[in-house]
Motif scaffolding. Structure first.
Motif, PDB file in Angstrom:
ATOM      1  N   LEU A   6       0.934  -1.225   0.039  1.00 55.74           N
ATOM      2  CA  LEU A   6      -0.051  -0.051   0.072  1.00 55.74           C
ATOM      3  C   LEU A   6       0.923   1.119   0.036  1.00 55.74           C
ATOM      4  CD1 LEU A   6      -2.994   1.224   0.551  1.00 55.74           C
ATOM      5  CD2 LEU A   6      -2.256   1.170   2.841  1.00 55.74           C
ATOM      6  N   VAL A   7       0.720   1.936  -1.003  1.00 57.30           N
ATOM      7  CA  VAL A   7       1.402   3.307  -1.071  1.00 57.30           C
ATOM      8  C   VAL A   7       0.598   4.513  -1.486  1.00 57.30           C
ATOM      9  CG1 VAL A   7       3.471   4.618  -2.353  1.00 57.30           C
ATOM     10  CG2 VAL A   7       3.556   2.054  -2.031  1.00 57.30           C
ATOM     11  N   THR A   8       0.503   5.390  -0.548  1.00 52.24           N
ATOM     12  CA  THR A   8      -0.470   6.520  -0.406  1.00 52.24           C
ATOM     13  C   THR A   8       0.417   7.884  -0.785  1.00 52.24           C
ATOM     14  OG1 THR A   8      -0.490   6.472   1.922  1.00 52.24           O
ATOM     15  CG2 THR A   8      -2.352   5.470   0.493  1.00 52.24           C
ATOM     16  N   SER A   9       0.086   8.712  -1.569  1.00 58.72           N
ATOM     17  CA  SER A   9       0.697   9.823  -1.628  1.00 58.72           C
ATOM     18  C   SER A   9      -0.011  11.184  -1.299  1.00 58.72           C
ATOM     19  CB  SER A   9       1.058  10.009  -3.233  1.00 58.72           C
ATOM     20  OG  SER A   9       0.091  10.475  -3.829  1.00 58.72           O
ATOM     21  N   ALA A  10       0.559  12.230  -0.784  1.00 62.89           N
ATOM     22  CA  ALA A  10      -0.063  13.590  -0.698  1.00 62.89           C
ATOM     23  C   ALA A  10      -0.656  14.107  -2.083  1.00 62.89           C
ATOM     24  CB  ALA A  10       0.892  14.357  -0.007  1.00 62.89           C
ATOM     25  N   GLY A  11      -0.776  15.505  -2.048  1.00 65.13           N
ATOM     26  CA  GLY A  11      -1.543  15.986  -3.012  1.00 65.13           C
ATOM     27  C   GLY A  11      -0.639  16.254  -4.419  1.00 65.13           C
ATOM     28  N   THR A  12      -1.262  16.306  -5.618  1.00 63.09           N
ATOM     29  CA  THR A  12      -0.937  16.252  -6.832  1.00 63.09           C
ATOM     30  C   THR A  12       0.400  15.717  -7.125  1.00 63.09           C
ATOM     31  OG1 THR A  12      -2.243  18.404  -6.677  1.00 63.09           O
ATOM     32  CG2 THR A  12      -0.843  18.441  -8.334  1.00 63.09           C
ATOM     33  N   VAL A  13       1.527  16.993  -7.369  1.00 60.00           N
ATOM     34  CA  VAL A  13       2.918  16.354  -7.704  1.00 60.00           C
ATOM     35  C   VAL A  13       3.279  15.314  -6.668  1.00 60.00           C
ATOM     36  CG1 VAL A  13       5.223  17.298  -8.029  1.00 60.00           C
ATOM     37  CG2 VAL A  13       3.110  18.737  -8.548  1.00 60.00           C
ATOM     38  N   ALA A  14       2.959  15.205  -5.468  1.00 61.19           N
ATOM     39  CA  ALA A  14       3.560  14.231  -4.689  1.00 61.19           C
ATOM     40  C   ALA A  14       3.250  12.741  -5.065  1.00 61.19           C
ATOM     41  CB  ALA A  14       2.979  14.374  -3.103  1.00 61.19           C
ATOM     42  N   GLY A  15       2.177  12.672  -5.982  1.00 61.22           N
ATOM     43  CA  GLY A  15       2.085  11.446  -6.734  1.00 61.22           C
ATOM     44  C   GLY A  15       3.149  11.073  -7.875  1.00 61.22           C
ATOM     45  N   VAL A  16       3.839  12.052  -8.333  1.00 64.88           N
ATOM     46  CA  VAL A  16       5.075  11.628  -9.153  1.00 64.88           C
ATOM     47  C   VAL A  16       6.099  11.069  -8.018  1.00 64.88           C
ATOM     48  CG1 VAL A  16       6.971  12.818 -10.342  1.00 64.88           C
ATOM     49  CG2 VAL A  16       4.529  13.685 -10.814  1.00 64.88           C
ATOM     50  N   ASP A  17       6.229  11.721  -6.952  1.00 66.53           N
ATOM     51  CA  ASP A  17       7.329  11.100  -5.998  1.00 66.53           C
ATOM     52  C   ASP A  17       7.040   9.648  -5.535  1.00 66.53           C
ATOM     53  OD1 ASP A  17       8.991  13.804  -5.311  1.00 66.53           O
ATOM     54  OD2 ASP A  17       6.723  14.409  -4.933  1.00 66.53           O
ATOM     55  N   ALA A  18       5.614   9.628  -5.401  1.00 65.74           N
ATOM     56  CA  ALA A  18       5.145   8.152  -4.860  1.00 65.74           C
ATOM     57  C   ALA A  18       5.530   7.287  -5.944  1.00 65.74           C
ATOM     58  CB  ALA A  18       3.842   8.317  -4.377  1.00 65.74           C
ATOM     59  N   SER A  19       5.216   7.645  -7.194  1.00 64.44           N
ATOM     60  CA  SER A  19       5.090   6.766  -8.247  1.00 64.44           C
ATOM     61  C   SER A  19       6.770   6.526  -8.561  1.00 64.44           C
ATOM     62  CB  SER A  19       4.395   7.343  -9.633  1.00 64.44           C
ATOM     63  OG  SER A  19       3.120   7.762  -9.453  1.00 64.44           O
ATOM     64  N   LEU A  20       7.523   7.285  -8.887  1.00 67.88           N
ATOM     65  CA  LEU A  20       8.987   7.039  -8.988  1.00 67.88           C
ATOM     66  C   LEU A  20       9.561   6.338  -7.748  1.00 67.88           C
ATOM     67  CD1 LEU A  20       9.881  10.518 -10.373  1.00 67.88           C
ATOM     68  CD2 LEU A  20       9.419   8.566 -11.820  1.00 67.88           C
ATOM     69  N   HIS A  21       8.952   6.536  -6.748  1.00 67.74           N
ATOM     70  CA  HIS A  21       9.633   5.798  -5.577  1.00 67.74           C
ATOM     71  C   HIS A  21       9.260   4.254  -5.882  1.00 67.74           C
ATOM     72  CE1 HIS A  21      10.181   3.917  -1.620  1.00 67.74           C
ATOM     73  NE2 HIS A  21       8.871   3.539  -1.632  1.00 67.74           N
ATOM     74  N   LEU A  22       7.834   3.898  -6.185  1.00 67.37           N
ATOM     75  CA  LEU A  22       7.348   2.425  -6.391  1.00 67.37           C
ATOM     76  C   LEU A  22       8.316   1.894  -7.657  1.00 67.37           C
ATOM     77  CD1 LEU A  22       5.403   0.748  -5.653  1.00 67.37           C
ATOM     78  CD2 LEU A  22       3.778   1.680  -6.935  1.00 67.37           C
ATOM     79  N   VAL A  23       8.687   2.750  -8.727  1.00 66.67           N
ATOM     80  CA  VAL A  23       9.279   2.168  -9.726  1.00 66.67           C
ATOM     81  C   VAL A  23      10.843   1.949  -9.295  1.00 66.67           C
ATOM     82  CG1 VAL A  23      10.292   2.899 -11.949  1.00 66.67           C
ATOM     83  CG2 VAL A  23       8.089   3.481 -11.643  1.00 66.67           C
ATOM     84  N   ARG A  24      11.349   2.969  -8.611  1.00 65.58           N
ATOM     85  CA  ARG A  24      12.727   2.513  -8.036  1.00 65.58           C
ATOM     86  C   ARG A  24      12.636   1.225  -7.047  1.00 65.58           C
ATOM     87  NH1 ARG A  24      12.852   6.842  -5.409  1.00 65.58           N
ATOM     88  NH2 ARG A  24      13.563   8.208  -7.002  1.00 65.58           N
ATOM     89  N   ARG A  25      11.594   1.230  -6.172  1.00 58.07           N
ATOM     90  CA  ARG A  25      11.567  -0.054  -5.339  1.00 58.07           C
ATOM     91  C   ARG A  25      11.623  -1.394  -6.179  1.00 58.07           C
ATOM     92  NH1 ARG A  25       6.453  -0.923  -1.513  1.00 58.07           N
ATOM     93  NH2 ARG A  25       5.570  -2.257  -3.348  1.00 58.07           N
TER      94      ARG A  25
END
Length: 320
Positions: free
Chosen positions: A154-173
């Protein structure tokens, strides 16, 4: 491994947050020697156009059955509502039961909460909605200060651009730093950002109903560079130190020194955004005894060092 990604949409979805997951997972980057994801945009009803507040409509080419074997279910933001489609909630629960990764962007966390998937889990959402998320789903552990929370599947992100951070983190992981960095470079965004949501939260000056305290706070706001003590402030209001401290909290919600520190940080943020003053001078003008003390309080309150904050927000102000 992360091969397939399903994105369920509902009416009043947020276009930017939908675009984030499309950009990270839906774009063919074979030109950069990256594998292409099996990317599926899903709706409760196949081929039925879905609207968002901008007036743009999207017609999902897949139904919810396309979620049933996807490695990742990415839930974009949408208008927060009391009821979400029961078919979608059931599909999310099936995905969770079989071990799929669930990702939400901004208010997409409310959809996961409605499916019962936040119970006992660490999560986040946009800071404006964090209290409501915690109230609706009290068994969740909402952190309002971070850009995203990685809680395994389960990966949840904050508003708007934080979705980029979470998505890239998931790709990295899941796929490694090289893949995530290449995607970030092609998107022209940093592979990782420092800090959390606190640097974006506005903290307004407290409003007082008591004229004595209102006048005092106005005066303190003009003299942030001076040294103040609780005893000295109490003397100015002709109260005992204990009575003053109690009344101050009743009026502002925080103790006197905490209020003063927050106002100094607000002033520092303004100076960092709008001037090129050295950090030592910003610290002096805002009433901090030293640059070291200033950095400590700024990092504690805002979540990033003053120099990092300036790089982000001074550049934003220049380009606005």
């Amino acid at each position: 491994m992360l091969h397939s990604v399903a994105v369920p949409l509902i009416d009043d979805f947020a276009m930017f947050e939908f675009g984030v997951v499309c950009e990270v997972f839906g774009v063919d980057r074979s030109y950069a020697a990256l594998p292409r994801f099996d990317f599926r945009v899903c709706g409760v009803e196949t081929g039925v156009p879905l609207a968002n507040p901008t007036g743009v409509t999207v017609t999902p080419p897949f139904g919810l059955e396309a979620m049933d074997d996807a490695d990742l279910i990415a839930v974009p933001a949408a208008r927060i509502r009391d009821d979400y489609p029961t078919e979608l909630l059931a599909a999310l629960r099936r995905a969770s039961d079989r071990g799929a990764i669930l990702l939400s962007v901004c208010s997409g966390a409310f959809v996961l909460g409605a499916a019962g998937l936040l119970d006992g889990r660490a999560c986040t959402t946009h800071w404006r909605y964090a209290d409501e998320l915690a109230a609706r789903y009290p068994k969740s552990r909402v952190d309002p200060d971070v850009l995203f929370v990685d809680d395994g599947d389960l990966v949840t992100s904050a508003g708007t651009v934080a979705g980029v951070d979470a998505s890239l983190h998931l790709v990295r992981r899941e796929l490694g730093s090289a893949v995530a960095t290449t995607i970030a470079r092609n998107m022209v965004v940093p592979p990782q950002r420092d800090g959390g949501q606190r640097q974006y939260i506005e903290r307004p000056v407290s409003e007082c109903t008591d004229d004595t305290f209102s006048a005092l706070l106005d005066d303190l706001s003009e003299r942030l560079d001076e040294t103040h003590t609780v005893a000295g402030l109490a003397q100015r209001t002709r109260m005992s130190t204990r009575s003053f401290a109690r009344r101050f909290v009743a009026e502002t919600g925080v103790p006197p020194m905490q209020w003063l520190t927050r106002q100094r940080i607000l002033q520092a943020r303004l100076l960092l955004e709008t001037t090129d003053l050295p950090i030592d001078e910003v610290a002096r003008r805002c009433g901090f005894g030293s640059a070291t003390l200033f950095r400590h309080h700024f990092d504690q309150e805002v979540g990033v060092p003053p120099t990092s904050y300036r790089k982000t927000f001074a550049c934003a102000a220049e380009s606005a």
